[in-house]
Scaffold this active site. Structure first.
Site, PDB file in Angstrom:
ATOM      1  CG  HIS A  51       9.288  21.848  20.829  1.00  0.00           C
ATOM      2  ND1 HIS A  51      10.197  20.829  20.991  1.00  0.00           N
ATOM      3  CD2 HIS A  51       8.091  21.324  21.190  1.00  0.00           C
ATOM      4  CE1 HIS A  51       9.601  19.759  21.458  1.00  0.00           C
ATOM      5  NE2 HIS A  51       8.314  20.017  21.575  1.00  0.00           N
ATOM      6  CG  HIS A  54       8.765  18.512  17.403  1.00  0.00           C
ATOM      7  ND1 HIS A  54       8.152  19.566  18.032  1.00  0.00           N
ATOM      8  CD2 HIS A  54       8.024  17.412  17.686  1.00  0.00           C
ATOM      9  CE1 HIS A  54       7.075  19.126  18.670  1.00  0.00           C
ATOM     10  NE2 HIS A  54       6.973  17.833  18.483  1.00  0.00           N
ATOM     11  CG  ASP A 167       6.415  12.490  24.604  1.00  0.00           C
ATOM     12  OD1 ASP A 167       5.643  12.914  25.458  1.00  0.00           O
ATOM     13  OD2 ASP A 167       6.779  13.167  23.620  1.00  0.00           O
ATOM     14  CB  VAL A 193      15.722  19.582  23.060  1.00  0.00           C
ATOM     15  CG1 VAL A 193      16.309  20.981  22.921  1.00  0.00           C
ATOM     16  CG2 VAL A 193      16.364  18.643  22.043  1.00  0.00           C
TER      17      VAL A 193
HETATM   18  O1  PAF Z   1       4.615  12.473  20.260  1.00  0.00           O
HETATM   19  C1  PAF Z   1       3.717  12.899  19.502  1.00  0.00           C
HETATM   20  O2  PAF Z   1       3.744  14.049  19.057  1.00  0.00           O
HETATM   21  C2  PAF Z   1       2.568  11.979  19.123  1.00  0.00           C
HETATM   22  O3  PAF Z   1       2.176  11.192  20.187  1.00  0.00           O
HETATM   23  C3  PAF Z   1       2.868  11.139  17.867  1.00  0.00           C
HETATM   24  C4  PAF Z   1       3.993  10.145  18.108  1.00  0.00           C
HETATM   25  C5  PAF Z   1       3.209  12.023  16.699  1.00  0.00           C
HETATM   26  C6  PAF Z   1       1.618  10.323  17.496  1.00  0.00           C
HETATM   27  O4  PAF Z   1       0.531  11.134  17.226  1.00  0.00           O
END
Ligand code: PAF
Length: 296
Positions: A51, A54, A167, A193
């Protein structure tokens, strides 16, 4: 970095899709070639179902590094047996298109055996900052995250890796792991975001029904309200937590894993505000567990 040249009279051609590699050998060859061409390497680790959150990381990498690698791997070791590993959305084609629009150079989408070959039995013991909050609600989660992220760091050997502030605890765990284990790379944490109504973007938002989607917006609304109360002078974090819980209750979000005001570095609870803090939430909307946070 792939250069596209255009003049005002010629229409822009669509961006090239990133090269997709699935094996460690191909990954290493591509990264070696980029380094030989003088590029710095940026890594955007993801589990796919991309999304705008990312994509903002992919753009940040593109702006800072000569060559951007996005990894797409739904990491089994960070899911508990009752969690959503099997139903986690897998949308590789759409992800590749989205990354093309950010001019990502390479996508590494390994199979499980490439990351965890038979007999693999080493794991990272996550740092202290992993213990509370997500660590309590999802035992083993950060061990899986830290292990796969360190593996990705070793596989890609990037100079800079990009994570989202959404996160918050995950970013803290990774930053501390990098410090503690002398991993030679820099971590960037990019802002969360949000949808126009404030909901933090998450791959799990797609599990929400229309009604649940409108309930879920109470999470960011409650955080914004608490931050406003703090800005207006409320120093007692218990009062801020009560406010958040009240907004969530009004929206009939009654399964709350935690609401906490914490120190931004140690993630230990704060009783009275005396400097920057972070408010953390994890709550269930229907069957979907959502997390969010707000700096106060
Ligand atoms: O944040 C995420 O999507 C996952 O925890 C990660 C950092 C890609 C590890 O699998």
């Amino acid at each position: 970095m792939l250069e596209t040249t255009h003049s005002p009279t010629t229409p822009l051609s669509p961006p090239l899709a990133p090269k997709l590699v699935t094996t460690v050998r191909e990954l290493r060859a591509a990264v070696r070639a980029a380094r030989a061409a003088g590029c710095s390497i940026g890594l955007v680790p993801t589990m796919g179902a991309l999304h705008e959150g990312h994509l903002s990381l992919a753009r940040a990498s593109r702006a800072e590094c000569g060559f951007t690698v996005a990894s797409i791997f739904v990491n089994p070791t960070q899911f508990a047996p009752h969690e959503d590993f099997d139903k986690y959305p897998r949308t590789l084609e759409a992800d590749l298109q989205a990354l093309a629009s950010c001019h990502t150079d390479l996508v590494f989408a390994p199979q499980r055996d490439d990351v965890y070959p038979a007999g693999c039995s080493t794991a990272v013991e996550p740092p202290r900052v992993a213990q509370r909050w997500e660590g309590e609600c999802r035992p083993g989660h950060f061990r899986g995250v830290a292990t796969v992220v360190l593996k990705l760091f070793n596989l890609v050997q990037a100079d800079v890796a990009f994570f989202g502030q959404k996160d918050y605890q995950q970013a803290s765990v990774i930053r501390q792991m990098v410090r503690d284990l002398n991993v030679p790379l820099e971590i960037r944490v990019c802002p969360t975001v949000r949808e126009p109504d404030g909901l933090a973007m998450s791959s799990r938002n797609r599990y929400l029904s229309v009604d649940q989607r409108s309930q879920a917006v109470a999470i960011s609304r409650s955080l914004r309200l608490a931050a406003q109360l703090a800005a207006d002078g409320q120093r007692q974090t218990a009062a801020l937590v009560d406010t958040v819980r009240g907004v969530l209750a009004e929206a009939q979000i009654d399964r709350i894993d935690y609401v906490a005001v914490v120190d931004p570095d140690t993630l230990e609870p704060v009783v009275a505000l005396s400097g920057p803090s972070v408010m953390l939430i994890a709550a269930h909307v229907g069957g979907t567990r959502l997390i969010d946070n707000w700096k106060i």
